[in-house]
Write an enzyme that holds these catalytic residues in place. Structure first.
Site, PDB file in Angstrom:
ATOM      1  N   GLY A  21      -1.257   0.294  -8.270  1.00  0.00           N
ATOM      2  CA  GLY A  21      -2.445  -0.169  -7.308  1.00  0.00           C
ATOM      3  C   GLY A  21      -3.283  -0.596  -8.203  1.00  0.00           C
ATOM      4  O   GLY A  21      -3.002  -1.336  -9.634  1.00  0.00           O
TER       5      GLY A  21
ATOM      6  N   ASP B 248     -14.235   3.276  -3.351  1.00  0.00           N
ATOM      7  CA  ASP B 248     -13.687   2.325  -3.638  1.00  0.00           C
ATOM      8  C   ASP B 248     -12.245   2.305  -1.319  1.00  0.00           C
ATOM      9  O   ASP B 248     -11.326   2.705  -1.695  1.00  0.00           O
ATOM     10  CB  ASP B 248     -12.257   2.382  -4.240  1.00  0.00           C
ATOM     11  CG  ASP B 248     -11.106   0.991  -4.463  1.00  0.00           C
ATOM     12  OD1 ASP B 248     -11.759   0.144  -3.621  1.00  0.00           O
ATOM     13  OD2 ASP B 248     -10.370   0.685  -5.414  1.00  0.00           O
TER      14      ASP B 248
END
Ligand SMILES: *[C@@H]1O[C@H](CO)[C@@H](O)[C@H](O)[C@H]1NC(C)=O
Ligand SMILES: *[C@@H]1O[C@H](CO)[C@@H](O)[C@H](O)[C@H]1NC(C)=O
Ligand SMILES: *[C@@H]1O[C@H](CO)[C@@H](O)[C@H](O)[C@H]1NC(C)=O
Ligand SMILES: *[C@@H]1O[C@H](CO)[C@@H](O)[C@H](O)[C@H]1NC(C)=O
Ligand SMILES: *[C@@H]1O[C@H](CO)[C@@H](O)[C@H](O)[C@H]1NC(C)=O
Length: 668
Positions: A353, A469
Site C-alpha cells: 500500500g 483514506d
C-alpha cells in the site's frame, strides 16, 4: 728391630692407603660430569638428576663414575662401613598410583646389564633375580605392590640383596621427634624426601631411615637389619641409583646425594638443592595439551554464541519507550511477528500500500491469522501521539472495521497487526481480471457495511475518528464478504512524522475533497467525499480518475454526472454486473455518490444520513434541487488536479500544504 720398623712402616702405609681410598662425595644438585647415566636418566639445567622423565616403560641408571673400594684386597676381609644420604622425589600423573620406584644400589657394574623396567626396578631380570652371583645390594623405594616379590604394599622401603624379594621392608614412614611416633609418608606424593642408608661394617648392621625434607634425621631408623654385606660386596663396586617406570609415566628425581666410605656422609645443604619443576608442572603441560585447546574451543564457542546472541538481539531489537508501557497488551514482540510472517518472506506478502507492505502471518502461540503492515518510518517525531491514537483505535470494535490487534515498533519501522481478512481487498474484485467479480447484492452489502463503519467512526465512538483514506483498496472483505474498513488513521503518521512546515497531505487522488487539498484539513466531510468516490467506484467498476492519455482523463464523477444529466444514470453502472441488478438500488447508490461528491462540504450528507438513505429510511433529496452542476461537483479537474494525476499516476498523492490535520478531533 729392623723387622719391627718395617712392619710398622707397612702398617702405616696400609693405613694411609686405606685412608686415601676412602671415597667421599657430596652433590647438592648435579652436573652431568659428576655422574654417569644411562637409559632414560638425564639432568635438568638446574641440576636435578632425572632418573625417569615422565615416560612409560623406562629404566634410568645413574652411578658415581668411579669404582668404590668396599673391602681390603685380601680375601675374606670384611666390607667397610659406609654411609649415604640422598633426597628424592617421585611424581606421578595420578595421586595414588605411580610406578615403579627407585633404588639406591651398590653393584659390581655401572649399567646393571640385562635389567628390566617395571617391577624389576632396572636392577634385575627374570633370570638373575635373586641369584647370589649378582652381588647387588639395593635399598628400594617401591611404589607398586608386586605379589611375586612378597611386597608388603605399594608404598614401602625395602633392603634388597641380590634380588627383589626384600630381606626387610617397611611402609614408608618416619619417627617424628620427641616420641612423636611413626608417621606415614607417601612416596609418590611428589614431595622431596630424604633417605639415609648406614652400614656398620663391624656390627654388620644396615639402617635405613626416611624423613620429609624439612625434618632432621629421625633418631630411629625405619628399618634396621643385621646383615653382613661382606659376601655381597666385592672389593670394588659402583654406587648409584636405578629407577624404572611401568605403564604410568612417572618421574623419579634425585636432588642431592652424599656418600662416605668409613664414616658419616656429609649432610646435604638442603637450601642449595635444585628446586623441583613447579608443582603442577604436569598439570600445566596437560593444560597446554588439553586445557588450552579446550579453553580455546570454548572461547570460540562462547564468542560464536555471543555473536549469535548479539545478532539475534539486534535482529529482534525493538524500540520500547517508557510511555509505551501502558500499551503493553497491544504491544507485539518483533520476534513474534518475525516468526509469524516467516521472517517477512516475499511469499507471505499480501500487498503493498501507500504506507508499506502487508504480510500474512500466523501468531506462533495462538495460531491466529494476522496481517502485519510494515511501515517504514524515518522520524520518531509525533510517534508517541500516533501510537496513542493507534492504540485507542485498537479499541474500536465494529463489524465493518478491520480489527487492529496491536503494534510493534523498531528503529525506523512500525508494525501494525490486524486480523487477517481472508477475501482480501475490494479493489481486486472490481478491477483485477480475471478474479471473480462481485454481484450487485454483494456490492450493495459492502457499501452499506462501509457506510455503517464510517458512521461508527464519525459519530458512534467516544471520539470522532476521521478515516482520511476511504477507498476500495482500503476496504477488506471478511469471510462472509462483509466490507470492512482498514488502515484508519495511518495518514496521520505521515503528517506527524514530517516537518510541520512541509506537512504532506496523504490520501488518494480522486478521493480527496477539494477543501482537503486546498486547506489540508481532514474532517468527517472529507471522509464523506471520499465515501462518495468510493461508492461510485463500486457501482461503476471504474477508478475515480482513469488516465486514458495525456489530455484525456476520465473523471468518474463527471461522467456519472453527465449520464445523470442525460437522464440515464444507470448507464454509468458497471457492465460486469450484468442484468441481475436492482435498478433502484443502483440508482440510489449512483446518486448518493454524486451527492457526497459535492464540492461544498456543507452540501454533503453526514454519514448518519448516508446510512439512512442506504437503508431507505429516508428518501434521497432530488439532485436537481441541490443545484448540482458539473463544476460544483468536484474540485474541478481543471484546477490543478491534472497535475496531481499526472505526477502521481499510481494514484497515491502527497500534496504540499501547511496544515495540522486531525484524526481524532477530541471527544464529542
Ligand atoms: C624423556 O627423555 C627422553 C630422552 O631421554 C626424551 O626423548 C623424551 O622426550 C623425554 N620425555 C619427556 C616427557 O620429557
Ligand atoms: C645364577 O647365575 C648363574 C650365572 O649367571 C647361573 O649359572 C645360575 O644358574 C643362576 N642360578 C639361579 C638360581 O638362577
Ligand atoms: C600408615 O600406613 C599403614 C600401612 O600402610 C597403615 O596401616 C596405617 O593405618 C597408616 N597410618 C596412618 C595414620 O595413616
Ligand atoms: C641403627 O639404629 C640403631 C637405633 O637407633 C642404632 O643404635 C645403631 O647404631 C644404628 N646403626 C647404624 C649402622 O647406624
Ligand atoms: C665378585 O666377587 C666374587 C667372589 O667374591 C667373584 O666370583 C665375582 O666374579 C666378582 N664379581 C665381579 C663382577 O667382579
Amino acid at each position: 728391630m729392623i723387622a719391627l720398623f718395617f712392619k710398622l712402616l707397612m702398617l702405616l702405609t696400609l693405613a694411609s692407603l686405606a685412608a686415601a681410598e676412602d671415597v667421599s662425595f657430596t652433590y647438592n644438585g648435579f652436573r652431568s660430569a659428576d655422574i654417569s647415566v644411562d637409559g632414560n636418566a638425564q639432568f635438568t639445567p638446574n641440576g636435578i638428576l632425572v632418573l625417569t622423565n615422565d615416560t612409560e616403560q623406562q629404566i634410568g641408571h645413574a652411578f658415581y663414575p668411579n669404582p668404590v673400594i668396599f673391602k681390603n684386597s685380601y680375601s675374606n676381609s670384611n666390607a667397610f662401613s659406609f654411609s649415604t644420604t640422598f633426597v628424592f622425589a617421585i611424581r606421578s600423573p595420578l595421586a595414588t598410583r605411580g610406578g615403579h620406584g627407585l633404588a639406591f644400589v651398590i653393584a659390581p657394574q655401572r649399567g646393571l646389564p640385562g635389567a628390566l623396567n617395571g617391577r624389576f626396578l632396572g636392577l634385575f631380570n627374570l633370570a638373575n633375580n635373586g641369584n647370589t652371583t649378582n652381588h647387588v645390594f639395593a635399598v628400594e623405594l617401591d611404589t607398586v605392590w608386586t605379589e611375586g616379590f612378597n611386597d608388603i604394599d605399594n608404598n614401602h622401603v625395602g633392603i634388597d640383596i641380590n634380588g627383589l624379594k626384600s630381606e626387610d621392608s617397611a611402609s614408608a614412614a618416619y619417627y617424628a621427634k620427641k616420641n612423636g611416633g611413626l608417621r606415614n609418608l607417601t612416596l609418590i606424593s611428589g614431595q622431596p624426601m630424604q633417605v639415609w642408608v648406614d652400614y656398620d661394617g663391624t656390627k654388620k648392621q644396615i639402617n635405613v631411615t626416611l624423613a620429609p625434607i624439612n625434618v632432621d634425621k629421625p633418631h630411629a631408623p625405619l628399618i634396621s637389619l643385621n646383615y653382613d654385606l661382606s659376601s655381597i660386596l666385592n672389593r670394588t663396586m659402583y654406587v648409584g641409583f636405578s629407577s624404572a617406570t611401568g605403564s604410568l609415566p612417572t618421574s623419579h628425581y634425585v636432588l642431592g646425594w652424599s656418600f662416605k666410605m668409613n664414616g658419616q656422609a656429609q649432610e646435604l645443604a638442603l637450601s642449595q638443592l635444585p628446586k623441583l619443576p613447579r608443582i603442577g608442572g604436569k598439570k600445566i603441560s596437560k593444560l597446554l595439551t588439553i586445557g588450552v585447546p579446550v579453553i580455546f574451543v570454548s572461547l570460540v564457542f562462547l564468542a560464536i554464541l555471543g555473536a549469535i546472541y548479539a545478532i539475534r538481539k539486534k535482529k529482534f531489537a525493538e524500540l520500547l519507550e517508557d510511555w509505551e508501557l501502558e500499551y503493553g497488551p497491544q504491544r507485539f514482540k518483533y520476534k513474534e511477528l518475525y516468526i509469524a510472517t516467516k521472517g517477512f518472506r516475499e511469499k507471505e506478502l499480501l500487498g503493498r500500500g501507500g504506507f508499506g507492505k502487508v504480510y500474512k502471518g500466523i501468531l506462533p502461540t495462538s495460531k491466529t491469522e494476522i496481517a502485519v503492515k510494515r511501515i517504514s518510518h524515518e522520524s520518531r517525531q509525533g510517534m508517541r501521539e500516533f501510537v496513542a491514537e493507534i492504540v485507542s483505535i485498537g479499541r474500536l470494535r465494529h463489524r465493518n472495521l478491520v480489527p487492529l490487534l496491536g503494534y510493534c515498533r523498531r528503529k525506523r519501522e512500525l508494525f501494525l497487526v490486524y486480523d487477517y481478512m481472508p477475501n482480501g481487498s475490494l479493489d481486486k474484485y472490481l478491477y483485477d481480471q480475471p478474479m471473480a467479480t462481485l454481484n450487485w447484492s454483494q456490492r450493495f452489502k459492502v457499501i452499506r457495511g462501509v457506510a455503517s463503519g464510517l458512521l461508527y467512526l464519525h459519530e458512534e465512538w467516544e471520539q470522532v475518528v476521521v478515516h482520511r483514506d476511504v477507498k476500495a483498496s482500503n476496504v477488506l472483505l471478511d469471510r462472509e464478504f462483509n466490507g470492512r474498513l482498514g488502515d484508519f488513521g495511518l495518514a496521520r503518521l505521515y503528517d506527524h512524522g514530517t516537518d510541520p512546515q512541509t506537512t504532506h497531505i496523504v490520501g488518494t487522488v480522486g478521493y480527496l475533497a477539494p477543501e482537503h487539498t486546498r486547506f489540508g484539513r481532514a474532517t468527517t466531510s472529507t471522509d464523506v467525499f471520499s465515501f462518495g468516490a468510493f461508492v461510485l467506484e463500486v457501482a461503476c467498476g471504474r477508478r475515480p480518475i482513469e488516465i486514458k492519455g495525456p489530455l484525456q482523463d476520465v473523471v468518474l464523477v463527471d461522467w456519472v454526472f453527465s449520464c445523470w444529466e442525460r437522464g440515464n444514470i444507470l448507464e454509468a453502472r458497471d457492465r460486469k454486473l450484468g442484468t441481475e441488478i436492482i435498478s433502484e438500488q443502483v440508482e440510489l447508490v449512483l446518486k448518493l455518490g454524486l451527492l457526497c461528491s459535492h464540492s461544498e462540504p456543507s452540501a454533503r450528507p453526514s454519514m448518519r444520513q448516508v446510512v439512512q438513505y442506504l437503508e431507505s429510511d429516508i428518501a434521497l433529496p432530488k439532485l436537481s434541487l441541490l443545484g448540482l452542476s458539473s463544476s460544483g461537483l468536484t474540485f474541478a479537474p481543471h484546477e490543478g488536479f491534472d497535475d496531481f494525476a499526472q505526477s502521481y499516476p499510481s494514484s497515491s498523492v502527497k500534496g504540499l500544504s501547511n496544515v495540522e490535520p486531525a484524526v481524532l478531533s477530541g471527544g464529542r
